[in-house]
Write an enzyme that holds these catalytic residues in place. Structure first.
Site, PDB file in Angstrom:
ATOM      1  N   SER A  34     -92.269  31.924  93.131  1.00 15.73           N
ATOM      2  CA  SER A  34     -93.308  31.009  92.671  1.00 15.73           C
ATOM      3  C   SER A  34     -92.987  30.617  91.234  1.00 15.73           C
ATOM      4  CB  SER A  34     -94.666  31.707  92.726  1.00 15.73           C
ATOM      5  OG  SER A  34     -95.656  30.988  92.032  1.00 15.73           O
TER       6      SER A  34
ATOM      7  N   TYR B 241    -100.494  38.913  91.383  1.00 18.60           N
ATOM      8  CA  TYR B 241     -99.515  38.023  92.020  1.00 18.60           C
ATOM      9  C   TYR B 241     -98.336  37.766  91.086  1.00 18.60           C
ATOM     10  CZ  TYR B 241     -97.768  34.015  94.694  1.00 18.60           C
ATOM     11  OH  TYR B 241     -96.992  33.151  95.429  1.00 18.60           O
TER      12      TYR B 241
END
Length: 277
Positions: free
Chosen positions: A134, A147
């Site tokens: 990401s 995350y």
């Protein structure tokens, strides 16, 4: 020339689902996996070879890989580790067990599954491991600590694995999306409600004035930079078919902007800019 095969995780919706369809259309033999049997059944009805696979369940990963290798005669050209989830909230409010649960899915599961497919790739002398990271795998952002931590860890694991597997003909690639139109944000609500006791937080007023609105009321509202999951599928195809794939494939404008900022701006300036988002 024999049909190339790929195992993809997290195919029930979003990035994994689109990648499964896109790669099949491009001629790949796709083994599309999901955590729930109802999704496996749905994918089988769509004509996929589908298996139950949960990154948090080693037994399911072992069974899925065994099933794939039995179907192919012991070969596998590529693995796309994609399944993951997010847990939002200030890190001081996230219990360690919640962080550990997320890492089982987003990090340790990737490592376990990769180790399960590597013997077949070594034996055939080639392979590609694609790990879905990401923009938050190299740039921090408030309230997304679990995350961010898992994706930073995944980036390090992938970089080391890329170096170590270079003598075995196995390429390791990071896919780095920015905002993508999926169910990811909606799915994060359940984990937030499971793990974060915001009413007992010293930040309770901040939750009430800002954070809860971000989590609940902004769901489904379009991000001006958001792309559909097909943008990730396009990058995945490039990573799989390039003679010498890049180490990283960055997707969406924010990802490219953040990569430049990370390289050029002092950390304090980066922090100031991120707090404005």
């Amino acid at each position: 020339m024999s049909q190339k095969s790929i195992l993809i995780t997290g195919c029930s919706t979003g990035i994994g689902y689109d990648a499964a369809h896109g790669l099949r259309a491009a001629g790949w033999r796709v083994f599309a996996t999901c955590r729930q049997q109802k999704d496996v059944d749905r994918l089988r009805a769509e004509g996929f070879e589908s298996h139950l696979l949960d990154h948090q369940d080693t037994t399911s990963m072992e069974a899925a890989v065994a099933g794939v290798l039995a179907a192919t005669g012991g070969t596998l050209d590529a693995l796309f580790n994609n399944g993951a989830y997010g847990l939002v909230g200030p890190l001081e409010d996230v219990p360690t067990d919640g962080l550990r649960d997320l890492f089982e899915s987003n990090f340790f599961g990737y490592h376990t599954l990769t180790r399960l497919v590597l013997p077949a790739m070594r034996a055939q002398g080639h392979g590609r491991i694609l790990n879905c990271s990401s923009v938050l795998g190299f740039m921090a952002m408030r309230w997304r600590g679990p995350y961010v931590a898992s994706k930073f860890a995944l980036e390090g694991l992938s970089d080391v694995l890329r170096l170590e597997m270079s003598d075995a003909g196995i390429d390791v690639v990071l896919i780095e999306p920015g905002p993508i139109r999926t169910e990811f944000r909606r799915n994060a609500i359940a984990k937030f409600e499971q793990w974060v006791d915001w009413k007992a937080s010293p930040r309770r007023a901040q939750y009430e004035s800002e954070l809860l609105d971000q989590l609940y009321k902004r769901q489904g509202k379009p991000d001006p930079f958001e792309l559909g999951p097909e943008a990730v599928t396009k990058a995945v195809l490039k990573a799989l078919t390039a003679r010498r794939p890049r180490a990283r494939y960055r997707i969406t404008t924010p990802t490219h902007i953040m990569a430049i900022a990370k390289r050029l701006l002092p950390t304090r300036v980066q922090d100031w800019a991120i707090r404005k988002i």
